[in-house]
Scaffold this motif. Structure first.
Motif, PDB file in Angstrom:
ATOM      1  N   ARG A   1       3.830  10.220  -3.594  1.00 44.20           N
ATOM      2  CA  ARG A   1       2.687   9.738  -4.365  1.00 44.20           C
ATOM      3  C   ARG A   1       2.380   8.278  -4.053  1.00 44.20           C
ATOM      4  NH1 ARG A   1       5.311  12.546  -8.540  1.00 44.20           N
ATOM      5  NH2 ARG A   1       6.002  10.568  -9.488  1.00 44.20           N
ATOM      6  N   LEU A   2       3.425   7.477  -3.919  1.00 40.98           N
ATOM      7  CA  LEU A   2       3.236   6.064  -3.603  1.00 40.98           C
ATOM      8  C   LEU A   2       2.670   5.891  -2.190  1.00 40.98           C
ATOM      9  CD1 LEU A   2       3.491   3.192  -4.579  1.00 40.98           C
ATOM     10  CD2 LEU A   2       5.903   3.201  -3.890  1.00 40.98           C
ATOM     11  N   SER A   3       3.057   6.754  -1.270  1.00 38.37           N
ATOM     12  CA  SER A   3       2.524   6.699   0.104  1.00 38.37           C
ATOM     13  C   SER A   3       1.023   6.959   0.114  1.00 38.37           C
ATOM     14  CB  SER A   3       3.237   7.736   0.988  1.00 38.37           C
ATOM     15  OG  SER A   3       4.592   7.411   1.159  1.00 38.37           O
ATOM     16  N   VAL A   4       0.573   7.922  -0.711  1.00 33.83           N
ATOM     17  CA  VAL A   4      -0.855   8.220  -0.790  1.00 33.83           C
ATOM     18  C   VAL A   4      -1.619   7.014  -1.330  1.00 33.83           C
ATOM     19  CG1 VAL A   4      -2.584   9.653  -1.948  1.00 33.83           C
ATOM     20  CG2 VAL A   4      -0.506  10.702  -1.033  1.00 33.83           C
ATOM     21  N   THR A   5      -1.080   6.389  -2.373  1.00 31.47           N
ATOM     22  CA  THR A   5      -1.730   5.205  -2.940  1.00 31.47           C
ATOM     23  C   THR A   5      -1.816   4.082  -1.917  1.00 31.47           C
ATOM     24  OG1 THR A   5      -0.963   5.747  -5.174  1.00 31.47           O
ATOM     25  CG2 THR A   5      -1.578   3.457  -4.768  1.00 31.47           C
ATOM     26  N   LEU A   6      -0.744   3.872  -1.164  1.00 36.92           N
ATOM     27  CA  LEU A   6      -0.728   2.825  -0.142  1.00 36.92           C
ATOM     28  C   LEU A   6      -1.721   3.126   0.979  1.00 36.92           C
ATOM     29  CD1 LEU A   6       3.110   2.114   0.068  1.00 36.92           C
ATOM     30  CD2 LEU A   6       1.345   0.489  -0.651  1.00 36.92           C
TER      31      LEU A   6
ATOM     32  N   LEU B   1       8.137   1.234  -1.801  1.00 41.03           N
ATOM     33  CA  LEU B   1       8.252   2.489  -1.056  1.00 41.03           C
ATOM     34  C   LEU B   1       9.405   2.422  -0.059  1.00 41.03           C
ATOM     35  CD1 LEU B   1       7.207   5.285  -0.267  1.00 41.03           C
ATOM     36  CD2 LEU B   1       5.607   4.165   1.296  1.00 41.03           C
ATOM     37  N   SER B   2       9.536   1.293   0.618  1.00 44.55           N
ATOM     38  CA  SER B   2      10.634   1.136   1.576  1.00 44.55           C
ATOM     39  C   SER B   2      11.981   1.274   0.882  1.00 44.55           C
ATOM     40  CB  SER B   2      10.529  -0.229   2.265  1.00 44.55           C
ATOM     41  OG  SER B   2      11.592  -0.425   3.153  1.00 44.55           O
ATOM     42  N   LEU B   3      12.079   0.708  -0.319  1.00 42.06           N
ATOM     43  CA  LEU B   3      13.319   0.795  -1.076  1.00 42.06           C
ATOM     44  C   LEU B   3      13.600   2.233  -1.504  1.00 42.06           C
ATOM     45  CD1 LEU B   3      15.664  -0.724  -2.398  1.00 42.06           C
ATOM     46  CD2 LEU B   3      14.194  -1.101  -4.396  1.00 42.06           C
ATOM     47  N   VAL B   4      12.558   2.930  -1.974  1.00 44.20           N
ATOM     48  CA  VAL B   4      12.723   4.320  -2.391  1.00 44.20           C
ATOM     49  C   VAL B   4      13.170   5.192  -1.225  1.00 44.20           C
ATOM     50  CG1 VAL B   4      11.469   6.371  -3.186  1.00 44.20           C
ATOM     51  CG2 VAL B   4      11.104   4.176  -4.319  1.00 44.20           C
ATOM     52  N   GLN B   5      12.527   5.035  -0.081  1.00 39.86           N
ATOM     53  CA  GLN B   5      12.861   5.863   1.081  1.00 39.86           C
ATOM     54  C   GLN B   5      14.251   5.555   1.616  1.00 39.86           C
ATOM     55  OE1 GLN B   5       9.520   4.984   3.625  1.00 39.86           O
ATOM     56  NE2 GLN B   5       8.356   6.782   2.919  1.00 39.86           N
ATOM     57  N   ALA B   6      14.627   4.296   1.592  1.00 39.57           N
ATOM     58  CA  ALA B   6      15.960   3.923   2.090  1.00 39.57           C
ATOM     59  C   ALA B   6      17.059   4.434   1.166  1.00 39.57           C
ATOM     60  CB  ALA B   6      16.059   2.405   2.215  1.00 39.57           C
ATOM     61  N   THR B   7      16.734   4.536  -0.123  1.00 40.93           N
ATOM     62  CA  THR B   7      17.761   4.922  -1.093  1.00 40.93           C
ATOM     63  C   THR B   7      17.819   6.435  -1.308  1.00 40.93           C
ATOM     64  OG1 THR B   7      17.434   2.836  -2.268  1.00 40.93           O
ATOM     65  CG2 THR B   7      18.558   4.596  -3.473  1.00 40.93           C
ATOM     66  N   ALA B   8      16.647   7.065  -1.455  1.00 47.20           N
ATOM     67  CA  ALA B   8      16.631   8.477  -1.839  1.00 47.20           C
ATOM     68  C   ALA B   8      15.988   9.384  -0.805  1.00 47.20           C
ATOM     69  CB  ALA B   8      15.908   8.629  -3.180  1.00 47.20           C
ATOM     70  N   GLY B   9      15.485   8.835   0.305  1.00 47.69           N
ATOM     71  CA  GLY B   9      14.832   9.656   1.314  1.00 47.69           C
ATOM     72  C   GLY B   9      13.471  10.132   0.852  1.00 47.69           C
ATOM     73  N   SER B  10      13.128  11.362   1.216  1.00 50.48           N
ATOM     74  CA  SER B  10      11.826  11.914   0.862  1.00 50.48           C
ATOM     75  C   SER B  10      11.852  12.424  -0.577  1.00 50.48           C
ATOM     76  CB  SER B  10      11.459  13.047   1.823  1.00 50.48           C
ATOM     77  OG  SER B  10      10.216  13.606   1.468  1.00 50.48           O
ATOM     78  N   THR B  11      10.965  11.878  -1.385  1.00 48.10           N
ATOM     79  CA  THR B  11      10.882  12.268  -2.797  1.00 48.10           C
ATOM     80  C   THR B  11       9.429  12.398  -3.204  1.00 48.10           C
ATOM     81  OG1 THR B  11      10.838   9.975  -3.567  1.00 48.10           O
ATOM     82  CG2 THR B  11      13.015  11.009  -3.319  1.00 48.10           C
ATOM     83  N   ALA B  12       9.196  13.081  -4.336  1.00 47.35           N
ATOM     84  CA  ALA B  12       7.835  13.223  -4.854  1.00 47.35           C
ATOM     85  C   ALA B  12       7.261  11.862  -5.219  1.00 47.35           C
ATOM     86  CB  ALA B  12       7.836  14.153  -6.069  1.00 47.35           C
ATOM     87  N   LEU B  13       8.100  10.991  -5.783  1.00 44.68           N
ATOM     88  CA  LEU B  13       7.647   9.652  -6.135  1.00 44.68           C
ATOM     89  C   LEU B  13       7.205   8.884  -4.888  1.00 44.68           C
ATOM     90  CD1 LEU B  13       7.355   7.309  -8.166  1.00 44.68           C
ATOM     91  CD2 LEU B  13       9.765   6.746  -7.728  1.00 44.68           C
TER      92      LEU B  13
ATOM     93  N   GLN C   1      -0.558   1.802 -10.599  1.00 42.96           N
ATOM     94  CA  GLN C   1      -1.849   2.300 -11.089  1.00 42.96           C
ATOM     95  C   GLN C   1      -2.964   1.284 -10.849  1.00 42.96           C
ATOM     96  OE1 GLN C   1      -1.175   3.343 -15.192  1.00 42.96           O
ATOM     97  NE2 GLN C   1      -0.314   5.367 -14.690  1.00 42.96           N
ATOM     98  N   ARG C   2      -2.635   0.000 -11.041  1.00 37.57           N
ATOM     99  CA  ARG C   2      -3.625  -1.038 -10.776  1.00 37.57           C
ATOM    100  C   ARG C   2      -3.990  -1.068  -9.290  1.00 37.57           C
ATOM    101  NH1 ARG C   2      -8.070  -3.834 -11.985  1.00 37.57           N
ATOM    102  NH2 ARG C   2      -8.035  -5.962 -11.156  1.00 37.57           N
ATOM    103  N   LEU C   3      -3.012  -0.900  -8.419  1.00 40.50           N
ATOM    104  CA  LEU C   3      -3.271  -0.847  -6.978  1.00 40.50           C
ATOM    105  C   LEU C   3      -4.174   0.328  -6.646  1.00 40.50           C
ATOM    106  CD1 LEU C   3      -2.724  -1.694  -4.018  1.00 40.50           C
ATOM    107  CD2 LEU C   3      -0.680  -0.236  -4.092  1.00 40.50           C
ATOM    108  N   ASP C   4      -3.908   1.475  -7.248  1.00 41.14           N
ATOM    109  CA  ASP C   4      -4.723   2.657  -6.978  1.00 41.14           C
ATOM    110  C   ASP C   4      -6.153   2.458  -7.474  1.00 41.14           C
ATOM    111  OD1 ASP C   4      -4.634   5.535  -6.046  1.00 41.14           O
ATOM    112  OD2 ASP C   4      -5.386   5.813  -8.082  1.00 41.14           O
ATOM    113  N   ALA C   5      -6.309   1.814  -8.616  1.00 38.05           N
ATOM    114  CA  ALA C   5      -7.650   1.567  -9.150  1.00 38.05           C
ATOM    115  C   ALA C   5      -8.438   0.629  -8.252  1.00 38.05           C
ATOM    116  CB  ALA C   5      -7.537   0.980 -10.565  1.00 38.05           C
ATOM    117  N   LEU C   6      -7.779  -0.411  -7.747  1.00 40.43           N
ATOM    118  CA  LEU C   6      -8.451  -1.331  -6.831  1.00 40.43           C
ATOM    119  C   LEU C   6      -8.833  -0.632  -5.537  1.00 40.43           C
ATOM    120  CD1 LEU C   6      -6.236  -4.529  -7.298  1.00 40.43           C
ATOM    121  CD2 LEU C   6      -8.620  -4.268  -8.010  1.00 40.43           C
ATOM    122  N   ALA C   7      -7.950   0.236  -5.052  1.00 34.67           N
ATOM    123  CA  ALA C   7      -8.195   0.925  -3.785  1.00 34.67           C
ATOM    124  C   ALA C   7      -9.365   1.890  -3.877  1.00 34.67           C
ATOM    125  CB  ALA C   7      -6.942   1.668  -3.343  1.00 34.67           C
ATOM    126  N   ARG C   8      -9.663   2.379  -5.079  1.00 35.33           N
ATOM    127  CA  ARG C   8     -10.747   3.337  -5.256  1.00 35.33           C
ATOM    128  C   ARG C   8     -12.115   2.670  -5.428  1.00 35.33           C
ATOM    129  NH1 ARG C   8      -9.012   8.581  -6.483  1.00 35.33           N
ATOM    130  NH2 ARG C   8      -6.764   8.760  -6.774  1.00 35.33           N
TER     131      ARG C   8
END
Length: 331
Positions: A60-65, A45-57, A15-22
């Motif tokens: 959302r993290l990709s959009v923030t990045l 994000l790399s960890l999430v994708q490697a572990t669970a593939g494509s997910t809603a989480l 959330q802090r990253l998203d606030a700074l990005a805006r």
């Protein structure tokens, strides 16, 4: 991997990253924090994708990045908005910064030209060294005036424009050398003084001023501004003040680069006046009035609009540079 546990543990950081990005603008500390949190979230994000593939989480993290990446690489801005800001804010602010140095260059040019004219006029031997009696008389009585009409107006205006724009660009580009701008100023003053002396010697002083005034008011002022910009860049390198030398040079060079771009337009106007107005068979008050109006418009743009932009905190820089983070931020 428990995605819910990861999201719970890292949610505040994301959330802090998203606030700074805006944010529209970031200072040095915020910029450093943005990059640090971006790198950490990218690892998540790399960890999430490697572990669970494509997910809603992960989505959302990709959009923030992506938003954060645009924040520190510079989001594309509407070209019309960029151009408008350049014309209304950046260029007049940069010109305003040069107002006193421009005046100093103008005074030096006039003084040197007057000294040359006085020296040549006071010593017949110097005048004779410039050419024979027949050659000098031909220049004074025919050649000086014919220069402005011996070629088609459009091609003459184009040639004058490109030549003067090239001289202005050289002053800005080579100003850091410290010797190029004084040489250009001296050459310009010398040419004015020599031409004036020859015209005065054959009682053509009125012709000299009448044919110089319509276009020369704006044209010479543009050359003075270009010379001032080159000197300012040189001085930023010699005496950077509290700023690191490289930062001072980069800041002033970026800001004054806008001057070189803007002078192309103003020199185009003076070229049109020299090609179409100066040789025209119009009353001299009309022709000189056009030159005065062109100079007045330029000075109003430089001093009124530029002063307003300067008081609003503009420096004329095309981008803002934060020395603390060494990060360039779109202005």
């Amino acid at each position: 991997m428990d995605l819910d546990a990861l999201a719970s543990a890292r949610q505040d950081d994301w959330q802090r990253l998203d606030a700074l990005a805006r944010r529209r603008r970031l200072d040095g500390a915020d910029a450093d924090e943005l990059i640090e949190r971006y790198q950490s979230a990218a690892s998540d994000l790399s960890l999430v994708q490697a572990t669970a593939g494509s997910t809603a989480l992960g989505d959302r993290l990709s959009v923030t990045l992506a938003r954060a990446r645009l924040a520190f690489t510079g989001a594309p801005e509407n070209p019309l908005r960029q151009f408008t800001r350049f014309v209304v804010v950046s260029l007049p602010a940069a010109l305003y910064r040069l107002r006193w140095l421009t005046l100093a260059v103008a005074v030096v040019t006039v003084v040197v030209a007057a000294l040359y004219a006085w020296w040549i006029s006071a010593d017949p031997r110097v005048l004779a060294a410039l050419g024979s009696e027949e050659e000098l008389r031909q220049v004074a009585e025919e050649g000086f005036v014919a220069y402005y009409s011996e070629n088609p107006a459009a091609s003459f205006a184009g040639a004058v424009w490109t030549n003067n724009a090239w001289i202005a660009a050289q002053c800005v580009a080579f100003g850091i050398l410290g010797v190029w701008v004084p040489w250009v100023i001296l050459q310009n003053a010398q040419n004015l003084g020599i031409n004036a002396a020859v015209m005065f010697a054959y009682d053509e002083a009125d012709t000299f001023f009448l044919y110089i005034a319509p276009h020369g008011l704006l044209e010479l002022t543009c050359v003075f501004v270009a010379a001032a910009a080159g000197l300012r860049i040189f001085w930023a390198w010699v005496a950077p003040g509290a700023r690191p030398r490289g930062v001072a040079l980069a800041e002033d060079a970026r800001a004054l680069f806008s001057v070189a771009i803007g002078l192309v337009f103003f020199l185009f106007v003076s070229g049109l006046i020299e090609g179409f107005v100066t040789p025209a068979p119009w009353p001299w008050p009309v022709k000189i009035g056009i030159g005065v109006a062109a100079l007045g418009g330029f000075l109003a743009y430089m001093l009124v609009l530029g002063g307003r932009a300067s008081r609003a905190g503009e420096t004329g820089d095309l981008v803002e540079f934060d020395a603390g983070s060494q990060r360039i931020v779109a202005g």
